[in-house]
Design a protein around this motif. Structure first.
Motif, PDB file in Angstrom:
ATOM      1  N   TRP A 163      -1.780  -1.604   1.051  1.00 21.58           N
ATOM      2  CA  TRP A 163      -2.072  -2.777   0.234  1.00 21.58           C
ATOM      3  C   TRP A 163      -0.826  -3.360  -0.412  1.00 21.58           C
ATOM      4  CZ3 TRP A 163      -6.643  -4.884   0.796  1.00 21.58           C
ATOM      5  CH2 TRP A 163      -7.721  -4.076   1.180  1.00 21.58           C
ATOM      6  N   GLN A 164      -0.881  -4.674  -0.627  1.00 22.35           N
ATOM      7  CA  GLN A 164       0.128  -5.376  -1.396  1.00 22.35           C
ATOM      8  C   GLN A 164      -0.577  -6.321  -2.360  1.00 22.35           C
ATOM      9  OE1 GLN A 164       2.686  -7.437   1.323  1.00 22.35           O
ATOM     10  NE2 GLN A 164       3.727  -5.575   2.013  1.00 22.35           N
ATOM     11  N   ALA A 165       0.076  -6.614  -3.453  1.00 19.63           N
ATOM     12  CA  ALA A 165      -0.485  -7.563  -4.416  1.00 19.63           C
ATOM     13  C   ALA A 165      -0.767  -8.888  -3.721  1.00 19.63           C
ATOM     14  CB  ALA A 165       0.479  -7.775  -5.580  1.00 19.63           C
ATOM     15  N   GLY A 166      -1.942  -9.433  -4.000  1.00 20.01           N
ATOM     16  CA  GLY A 166      -2.317 -10.711  -3.412  1.00 20.01           C
ATOM     17  C   GLY A 166      -3.114 -10.612  -2.132  1.00 20.01           C
ATOM     18  N   ASP A 167      -3.210  -9.409  -1.539  1.00 18.35           N
ATOM     19  CA  ASP A 167      -4.038  -9.245  -0.340  1.00 18.35           C
ATOM     20  C   ASP A 167      -5.479  -9.653  -0.652  1.00 18.35           C
ATOM     21  OD1 ASP A 167      -2.031  -8.365   1.331  1.00 18.35           O
ATOM     22  OD2 ASP A 167      -2.430  -6.232   0.987  1.00 18.35           O
ATOM     23  N   VAL A 168      -6.129 -10.320   0.313  1.00 19.28           N
ATOM     24  CA  VAL A 168      -7.468 -10.865   0.108  1.00 19.28           C
ATOM     25  C   VAL A 168      -8.511 -10.000   0.819  1.00 19.28           C
ATOM     26  CG1 VAL A 168      -8.986 -12.861   0.475  1.00 19.28           C
ATOM     27  CG2 VAL A 168      -6.577 -13.204  -0.148  1.00 19.28           C
ATOM     28  N   LYS A 225      -7.930  -3.733  -7.364  1.00 16.18           N
ATOM     29  CA  LYS A 225      -7.638  -5.018  -8.005  1.00 16.18           C
ATOM     30  C   LYS A 225      -6.871  -4.805  -9.306  1.00 16.18           C
ATOM     31  CE  LYS A 225     -10.033  -9.106  -9.814  1.00 16.18           C
ATOM     32  NZ  LYS A 225     -11.361  -9.759 -10.001  1.00 16.18           N
ATOM     33  N   LYS A 226      -7.302  -3.819 -10.098  1.00 15.49           N
ATOM     34  CA  LYS A 226      -6.630  -3.533 -11.372  1.00 15.49           C
ATOM     35  C   LYS A 226      -5.255  -2.916 -11.156  1.00 15.49           C
ATOM     36  CE  LYS A 226      -9.601  -0.965 -13.583  1.00 15.49           C
ATOM     37  NZ  LYS A 226     -10.162  -0.198 -14.731  1.00 15.49           N
ATOM     38  N   ARG A 227      -5.145  -2.008 -10.199  1.00 13.10           N
ATOM     39  CA  ARG A 227      -3.906  -1.250 -10.040  1.00 13.10           C
ATOM     40  C   ARG A 227      -2.853  -1.983  -9.224  1.00 13.10           C
ATOM     41  NH1 ARG A 227      -6.210   4.903  -8.854  1.00 13.10           N
ATOM     42  NH2 ARG A 227      -6.808   5.376 -11.013  1.00 13.10           N
ATOM     43  N   ILE A 228      -3.266  -2.731  -8.209  1.00 12.40           N
ATOM     44  CA  ILE A 228      -2.312  -3.333  -7.277  1.00 12.40           C
ATOM     45  C   ILE A 228      -2.307  -4.842  -7.356  1.00 12.40           C
ATOM     46  CG2 ILE A 228      -1.748  -3.577  -4.815  1.00 12.40           C
ATOM     47  CD1 ILE A 228      -2.795  -0.764  -4.391  1.00 12.40           C
ATOM     48  N   GLY A 229      -3.466  -5.424  -7.670  1.00 11.94           N
ATOM     49  CA  GLY A 229      -3.526  -6.873  -7.734  1.00 11.94           C
ATOM     50  C   GLY A 229      -4.074  -7.528  -6.488  1.00 11.94           C
ATOM     51  N   ILE A 230      -4.929  -6.800  -5.732  1.00 11.24           N
ATOM     52  CA  ILE A 230      -5.591  -7.441  -4.605  1.00 11.24           C
ATOM     53  C   ILE A 230      -6.615  -8.448  -5.133  1.00 11.24           C
ATOM     54  CG2 ILE A 230      -5.309  -5.369  -3.190  1.00 11.24           C
ATOM     55  CD1 ILE A 230      -8.374  -4.947  -3.467  1.00 11.24           C
ATOM     56  N   ARG A 231      -7.065  -9.339  -4.279  1.00 11.12           N
ATOM     57  CA  ARG A 231      -8.072 -10.327  -4.653  1.00 11.12           C
ATOM     58  C   ARG A 231      -9.350 -10.040  -3.890  1.00 11.12           C
ATOM     59  NH1 ARG A 231      -6.437 -15.623  -3.069  1.00 11.12           N
ATOM     60  NH2 ARG A 231      -8.009 -16.364  -4.558  1.00 11.12           N
ATOM     61  N   VAL A 232     -10.482 -10.033  -4.589  1.00  9.51           N
ATOM     62  CA  VAL A 232     -11.784  -9.737  -3.984  1.00  9.51           C
ATOM     63  C   VAL A 232     -12.664 -10.974  -4.094  1.00  9.51           C
ATOM     64  CG1 VAL A 232     -13.793  -8.229  -3.987  1.00  9.51           C
ATOM     65  CG2 VAL A 232     -11.551  -7.307  -4.634  1.00  9.51           C
ATOM     66  N   LEU A 233     -13.071 -11.512  -2.943  1.00  8.64           N
ATOM     67  CA  LEU A 233     -13.881 -12.722  -2.888  1.00  8.64           C
ATOM     68  C   LEU A 233     -15.239 -12.420  -2.257  1.00  8.64           C
ATOM     69  CD1 LEU A 233     -11.193 -15.238  -1.556  1.00  8.64           C
ATOM     70  CD2 LEU A 233     -11.736 -14.688  -3.941  1.00  8.64           C
ATOM     71  N   GLU A 234     -16.261 -13.142  -2.713  1.00  5.01           N
ATOM     72  CA  GLU A 234     -17.614 -12.973  -2.170  1.00  5.01           C
ATOM     73  C   GLU A 234     -17.851 -13.914  -1.000  1.00  5.01           C
ATOM     74  OE1 GLU A 234     -21.139 -12.915  -4.650  1.00  5.01           O
ATOM     75  OE2 GLU A 234     -19.902 -12.424  -6.384  1.00  5.01           O
ATOM     76  N   LEU A 235     -18.484 -13.403   0.042  1.00  2.00           N
ATOM     77  CA  LEU A 235     -18.930 -14.263   1.123  1.00  2.00           C
ATOM     78  C   LEU A 235     -20.011 -15.208   0.594  1.00  2.00           C
ATOM     79  CD1 LEU A 235     -19.193 -11.674   4.036  1.00  2.00           C
ATOM     80  CD2 LEU A 235     -17.382 -13.359   3.676  1.00  2.00           C
ATOM     81  N   PRO A 236     -20.040 -16.443   1.063  1.00  2.00           N
ATOM     82  CA  PRO A 236     -20.986 -17.425   0.529  1.00  2.00           C
ATOM     83  C   PRO A 236     -22.398 -17.224   1.062  1.00  2.00           C
ATOM     84  CG  PRO A 236     -19.702 -18.395   2.296  1.00  2.00           C
ATOM     85  CD  PRO A 236     -19.133 -17.021   2.078  1.00  2.00           C
ATOM     86  N   ASP A 267     -10.369 -19.526   6.757  1.00  2.00           N
ATOM     87  CA  ASP A 267      -9.287 -20.402   7.179  1.00  2.00           C
ATOM     88  C   ASP A 267      -8.358 -20.743   6.012  1.00  2.00           C
ATOM     89  OD1 ASP A 267      -8.054 -22.034   9.280  1.00  2.00           O
ATOM     90  OD2 ASP A 267      -8.692 -23.740   8.059  1.00  2.00           O
ATOM     91  N   LYS A 268      -8.941 -20.928   4.832  1.00  2.00           N
ATOM     92  CA  LYS A 268      -8.149 -21.270   3.650  1.00  2.00           C
ATOM     93  C   LYS A 268      -7.419 -20.060   3.092  1.00  2.00           C
ATOM     94  CE  LYS A 268     -11.071 -25.145   2.181  1.00  2.00           C
ATOM     95  NZ  LYS A 268     -12.046 -25.626   1.163  1.00  2.00           N
ATOM     96  N   GLU A 269      -8.121 -18.922   3.067  1.00  6.48           N
ATOM     97  CA  GLU A 269      -7.529 -17.691   2.524  1.00  6.48           C
ATOM     98  C   GLU A 269      -7.828 -16.541   3.485  1.00  6.48           C
ATOM     99  OE1 GLU A 269      -7.242 -17.284  -1.834  1.00  6.48           O
ATOM    100  OE2 GLU A 269      -9.089 -18.479  -1.850  1.00  6.48           O
ATOM    101  N   PRO A 270      -6.948 -16.321   4.449  1.00  7.29           N
ATOM    102  CA  PRO A 270      -7.192 -15.306   5.484  1.00  7.29           C
ATOM    103  C   PRO A 270      -7.410 -13.909   4.895  1.00  7.29           C
ATOM    104  CG  PRO A 270      -5.395 -16.732   6.127  1.00  7.29           C
ATOM    105  CD  PRO A 270      -5.711 -17.055   4.690  1.00  7.29           C
ATOM    106  N   PRO A 271      -8.359 -13.170   5.463  1.00  2.00           N
ATOM    107  CA  PRO A 271      -8.690 -11.840   4.929  1.00  2.00           C
ATOM    108  C   PRO A 271      -7.797 -10.742   5.475  1.00  2.00           C
ATOM    109  CG  PRO A 271     -10.192 -12.402   6.711  1.00  2.00           C
ATOM    110  CD  PRO A 271      -9.286 -13.588   6.531  1.00  2.00           C
ATOM    111  N   LYS A 272      -7.546  -9.758   4.619  1.00  6.31           N
ATOM    112  CA  LYS A 272      -6.927  -8.507   5.081  1.00  6.31           C
ATOM    113  C   LYS A 272      -8.027  -7.499   5.423  1.00  6.31           C
ATOM    114  CE  LYS A 272      -3.960  -4.687   4.186  1.00  6.31           C
ATOM    115  NZ  LYS A 272      -2.548  -4.406   4.149  1.00  6.31           N
ATOM    116  N   LEU A 273      -9.103  -7.519   4.636  1.00  5.45           N
ATOM    117  CA  LEU A 273     -10.225  -6.607   4.822  1.00  5.45           C
ATOM    118  C   LEU A 273     -11.512  -7.385   4.589  1.00  5.45           C
ATOM    119  CD1 LEU A 273     -11.631  -3.769   4.998  1.00  5.45           C
ATOM    120  CD2 LEU A 273     -11.184  -3.545   2.535  1.00  5.45           C
TER     121      LEU A 273
END
Length: 395
Positions: free
Chosen positions: A85-90, A109-120, A137-143
């Motif tokens: 992981w890296q900070a900012g990974d989506v 998210k707290k320790r590294i700074g990843i971003r967690v988004l919900e599927l619509p 397309d706007k914010e490509p996923p890592k996981l």
């Protein structure tokens, strides 16, 4: 007791499972992979045999390997924390995810700074695949993490379609199969998952203590839990190859023996068909009770597993569950079911969650009849006889 909480754990287990657990514990319950004597070799061979059966179960032979863990929560943690992981990974999660996925991600998210988004979600609370494609397309996923079946509404999510979209961006795809492996016909190559987790004690009808993950050939995860596994014990490093690098500590060989028995038993039954008949009866009956508010899965019958959530006007969810237990000896689950995100969309705050019915192979039409009879005659006056600590409880 009429047991309607199979989403938490299937109960009872097949008789063959109890017999296998008892026999193995009494006669073969030694530490696998730790000795050259006959019983240790037999335990090791049994574990290899069960892994082969699991690969056959989801058509994953020559495509994946199996790593055993004590619980599906640990399996999910190992996958999530095994990525680099890296900070900012989506990361994208469905709103139906369990805390076994959400809490490890929250910690990252707290320790590294990843971003967690919900599927619509669409208006009917199905996954909106068009919007999903736009978000990727706007914010490509890592996981991308998707549960195969919601443990709240029984919704069978379109995991394959979501993962196909995710693969366009090279994302790692994780399918939480806790409510599905053994119930749904999952084909590993088709679902497009890099890892699929499973819980022995749920839809596989095995004991507690054995779970794990399927990991696609060629995928490498960082070690998350390390320790002894009987391989090159003089070396402080874990083995560098999969899946051995994921398996530390003593295997619960007794539970795995129970899993072997349940896998044999599953070959002769059809849980999806059995649950399907019962859930159609249950939904039909619940719709006839004016006070019932239903939260069904979106789509057709194929999208509805044997899990149904509802509420009863004038009662908190936990009050309904307490009365059913106290007066009718019917066991159901009430609350948020360790899946808090989806409850925001269900708009059930006034009820403090939902009442959940989750069916299994040992439920019958008569169980549904008794449940419906109890709901039709439910009496609020019964609450005064129930311990207040029970009524305050919520989970």
């Amino acid at each position: 007791m009429i047991y309607l909480d199979n989403g938490a754990t299937t109960f009872p287990k097949p008789e063959a499972v109890y017999e296998a657990v008892d026999f193995f514990a009494r006669h073969k319950g030694v530490n696998a992979g730790r000795g050259a004597y006959k019983s240790a070799r037999e335990a090791t061979a049994m574990i290899a045999r069960v892994k082969a059966m699991l690969l056959s179960l989801i058509d994953a032979r020559e495509q994946a390997e199996v790593a055993f863990t004590p619980s599906v929560t640990i399996a999910l943690n190992m996958v999530i924390n095994g990525l680099k992981w890296q900070a900012g990974d989506v990361v994208y999660v469905s709103p139906y995810e369990h805390n076994a996925v959400l809490r490890p991600l929250h910690l990252l998210k707290k320790r590294i700074g990843i971003r967690v988004l919900e599927l619509p979600l669409d208006n009917d609370l199905s996954i909106d695949l068009n919007q999903t494609a736009e978000m990727f397309d706007k914010e490509p996923p890592k996981l991308v993490c998707v549960t195969a079946i919601s443990n709240v509404t029984g919704y069978v999510l379109p995991a394959r379609e979501i993962f196909m979209l995710a693969k366009e961006y090279g994302a790692f795809t994780l399918l939480d199969g806790a409510q599905a492996v053994g119930l749904l016909k999952i084909r590993f190559g088709q679902v497009r998952a890099d890892a699929v987790t499973f819980a022995g004690h749920k839809t596989l009808y095995a004991p507690f203590g054995i779970a794990g993950l399927y990991i696609k050939n060629g995928v490498d995860l960082e070690e998350f839990i390390v320790g002894g596994n009987g391989i090159k014990a003089e070396n402080p490093e874990m083995p560098r190859y999969m899946p051995a690098k994921l398996e530390s500590a003593s295997m619960d060989s007794v539970a795995i023996a129970g899993l072997e028995a349940s896998l044999h038993w599953l070959k002769g039954v059809n849980p999806w068909e059995h649950e399907g008949k019962l859930v159609r009866q249950l939904l039909g009956e619940l719709k006839q009770i004016p006070e019932v508010i239903l939260y069904p899965a979106p789509g057709d019958d194929y999208c509805q597993a044997g899990v149904v959530s509802f509420n009863l006007k004038g009662f908190r969810a936990n009050e309904v569950a307490a009365i059913l237990d106290y007066k009718y000896d019917i066991a159901v689950r009430a609350g948020h079911h360790c899946a808090g995100l989806i409850h925001r969309h269900l708009n059930n705050k006034a009820f403090d969650g939902t009442v959940r019915i989750s069916l299994g192979m040992f439920n019958t039409k008569n169980d549904i009849d008794k449940l419906i009879s109890g709901l039709k005659s439910i009496d609020r006056n019964v609450l005064k006889n129930i311990d207040k600590d029970i009524l305050r409880g919520n989970c």
